[in-house]
Design a protein around this motif. Structure first.
Motif, mmCIF file in Angstrom:
data_model
loop_
_atom_site.group_PDB
_atom_site.id
_atom_site.type_symbol
_atom_site.label_atom_id
_atom_site.label_comp_id
_atom_site.label_asym_id
_atom_site.label_seq_id
_atom_site.Cartn_x
_atom_site.Cartn_y
_atom_site.Cartn_z
ATOM 1 N N GLN A 163 0.809 -1.214 0.000
ATOM 2 C CA GLN A 163 0.000 0.000 0.000
ATOM 3 C C GLN A 163 0.844 1.267 0.000
ATOM 4 O O GLN A 163 0.527 2.241 -0.702
ATOM 5 N N PHE A 166 2.103 1.741 -3.461
ATOM 6 C CA PHE A 166 1.008 2.118 -4.356
ATOM 7 C C PHE A 166 0.651 3.592 -4.181
ATOM 8 O O PHE A 166 0.492 4.329 -5.165
ATOM 9 N N TYR A 170 0.917 6.519 -6.937
ATOM 10 C CA TYR A 170 -0.319 7.158 -7.383
ATOM 11 C C TYR A 170 -0.209 8.676 -7.281
ATOM 12 O O TYR A 170 -0.607 9.408 -8.195
ATOM 13 N N SER A 286 -6.587 5.285 -0.532
ATOM 14 C CA SER A 286 -6.361 3.965 -1.126
ATOM 15 C C SER A 286 -6.943 2.904 -0.201
ATOM 16 O O SER A 286 -6.937 3.051 1.028
ATOM 17 N N THR A 288 -7.561 -1.636 -0.105
ATOM 18 C CA THR A 288 -7.404 -2.917 -0.775
ATOM 19 C C THR A 288 -8.630 -3.220 -1.626
ATOM 20 O O THR A 288 -9.762 -3.142 -1.150
ATOM 21 N N ALA A 289 -8.407 -3.523 -2.884
ATOM 22 C CA ALA A 289 -9.516 -3.800 -3.788
ATOM 23 C C ALA A 289 -10.281 -5.027 -3.317
ATOM 24 O O ALA A 289 -9.693 -6.015 -2.864
ATOM 25 N N ASP A 353 -12.215 -11.368 -1.609
ATOM 26 C CA ASP A 353 -10.985 -11.421 -2.381
ATOM 27 C C ASP A 353 -10.681 -12.879 -2.751
ATOM 28 O O ASP A 353 -11.353 -13.806 -2.270
ATOM 29 N N SER A 365 0.013 -11.250 -3.234
ATOM 30 C CA SER A 365 -0.142 -10.123 -4.156
ATOM 31 C C SER A 365 -1.210 -9.178 -3.619
ATOM 32 O O SER A 365 -1.919 -9.508 -2.661
ATOM 33 N N ASN A 367 -4.008 -5.747 -4.822
ATOM 34 C CA ASN A 367 -4.583 -4.775 -5.742
ATOM 35 C C ASN A 367 -5.303 -3.712 -4.920
ATOM 36 O O ASN A 367 -5.882 -4.014 -3.864
ATOM 37 N N TYR A 368 -5.282 -2.471 -5.407
ATOM 38 C CA TYR A 368 -5.875 -1.374 -4.648
ATOM 39 C C TYR A 368 -6.870 -0.591 -5.490
ATOM 40 O O TYR A 368 -6.763 -0.515 -6.718
ATOM 41 N N SER A 369 -7.837 -0.020 -4.779
ATOM 42 C CA SER A 369 -8.807 0.878 -5.385
ATOM 43 C C SER A 369 -8.634 2.261 -4.775
ATOM 44 O O SER A 369 -8.019 2.414 -3.714
#
Length: 382
Positions: A163, A166, A170, A286, A288-289, A353, A365, A367-369
């Motif tokens: 994070q 990321f 970003y 941010s 976590t997706a 997830d 791994s 992924n972030y939103s």
């Protein structure tokens, strides 16, 4: 005859001593495995903030775990045994978390633990779980130190090593901001992500123009905000839990900070959007997706009056209990066997997830939103 009587008494004493030793040995063995007797409900512990700064997220997580428990029990439990979840309030505080962890392990004899939520909770109870050999899986704690916390420690959320990097990329590449002022709480979550963010931001060519910490329970951030504003950043990276973030967002507006505000995943709490009101508008963060939750889960959470607070951690808590039940259905409640099976989790399709754990018990791994606050709500940006 007397000699035989004496011998008989001696034999009886020896037999009783042997029985006592065996009973004690069995007791010690059970305590190491969580104390489960093989009958009655299977006890699972929960540690999270049910009061205090992050209580909104904690109560929502509790409701999600209850939904998973109810589904498991309605379907017949685990090999005919019901799941009993014992909820303890970690208060997002190390001392409270230690008390909760000790109770769950020593008094309740749980076979596994869901929690903590805040990194400070989790880091406080990992030594307890590790020493007792009780598997612990956190749905939300992201501090990088948790990676090395022990062989029985796992998490269903990515480390802030992901994070922090990321967020730095970003801000630099997407938002085109290269002068940041950092405002962060002095807790394990805030300091962990701040450290990773700072390194990656500087390595990427950015400049830290101000760096101000504050106590987690502080309700006045004017002094820190004034210093950050004076450094003339082109964006403020603000890390905090719900109550302090509400105050901080209001005071950023009051003190005339006009640059964009960007936060971390602890902001995935509608309490902040509602509490800060217009002062929170357009502040991004941010997180976590997560998958879009199934309607059945949303309906179940609504039945517990918890659908309003749905966030990425809710489903992760649900998924952890489901994984525990699946493992126990295959290998039983022996804590060591549960631990071994957790390391084998690969491509598990949860409601929040898809989980694959590495050799350290971390997600392999991430992924972030990006979300933002707008008019008392949280909106997905990308």
């Amino acid at each position: 005859m007397v000699s035989q009587l004496k011998m008989s008494k001696t034999v009886k004493i020896i037999i009783w001593l042997i029985v006592i030793v065996v009973v004690i040995a069995i007791g010690v063995s059970l305590s190491k495995k969580g104390g489960d007797t093989g009958t009655g409900p299977i006890k699972i512990g929960f540690v999270g903030p049910l009061t205090g700064d992050a209580a909104g997220i904690g109560e929502n997580l509790r409701a999600a775990v209850e939904v998973a428990r109810d589904e498991i029990n309605t379907a017949g439990g685990v090999k005919g045994r019901q799941i009993e979840v014992i909820f303890e309030d970690g208060q997002c505080d190390p001392k409270a978390a230690v008390n909760a962890g000790n109770k769950l392990v020593s008094v309740d004899k749980v076979v596994a633990i869901v929690g903590g939520l805040c990194s400070s909770e989790t880091l406080a109870i990992t030594p307890i779980a590790e020493q007792a050999k009780i598997p612990l899986v956190s749905p939300a704690s992201t501090n990088p130190k948790i990676t090395e916390a022990g062989d029985y420690i796992f998490r269903f959320v990515p480390s802030d090593l992901f994070q922090g990097k990321f967020a730095a990329e970003y801000l630099l590449k997407t938002m085109k901001k290269d002068k940041v002022g950092i405002l962060y709480c002095l807790s394990d979550w805030c300091t962990g992500i701040e450290s990773v963010f700072k390194q990656n931001f500087v390595d990427g060519g950015g400049k830290i123009v101000a760096e101000e910490g504050y106590q987690q329970d502080s309700r006045d951030l004017r002094s820190q905000i004034t210093k950050v504003k004076a450094a003339n950043p082109d964006i403020v990276y603000f890390l905090g839990y719900s109550d302090a973030s509400i105050v901080g967002l209001k005071q950023l507006q009051e003190l005339g900070v006009k640059v964009p505000i960007f936060g971390g995943d602890a902001w995935d709490d509608v309490k902040i959007a509602e509490g800060a009101g217009k002062a929170a508008n357009d502040a991004m963060f941010s997180v976590t997706a997560a998958k879009e939750y199934a309607q059945s889960f949303v309906d179940a959470m609504k039945a517990k009056n918890a659908d309003k607070e749905l966030n990425t951690y809710s489903g992760r808590g649900y998924d952890i209990l489901k994984v525990f039940a699946d493992i126990m259905g295959r290998v039983g409640v022996d804590s060591t066997k549960i631990k071994v099976e957790l390391y084998k989790v690969k491509d598990y399709q949860g409601i929040a997830d898809t989980y694959t754990l590495d050799e350290k018990g971390d997600l392999s791994s991430a992924n972030y939103s990006i979300k933002k606050f707008q008019n008392g709500k949280i909106i997905l940006v990308q």
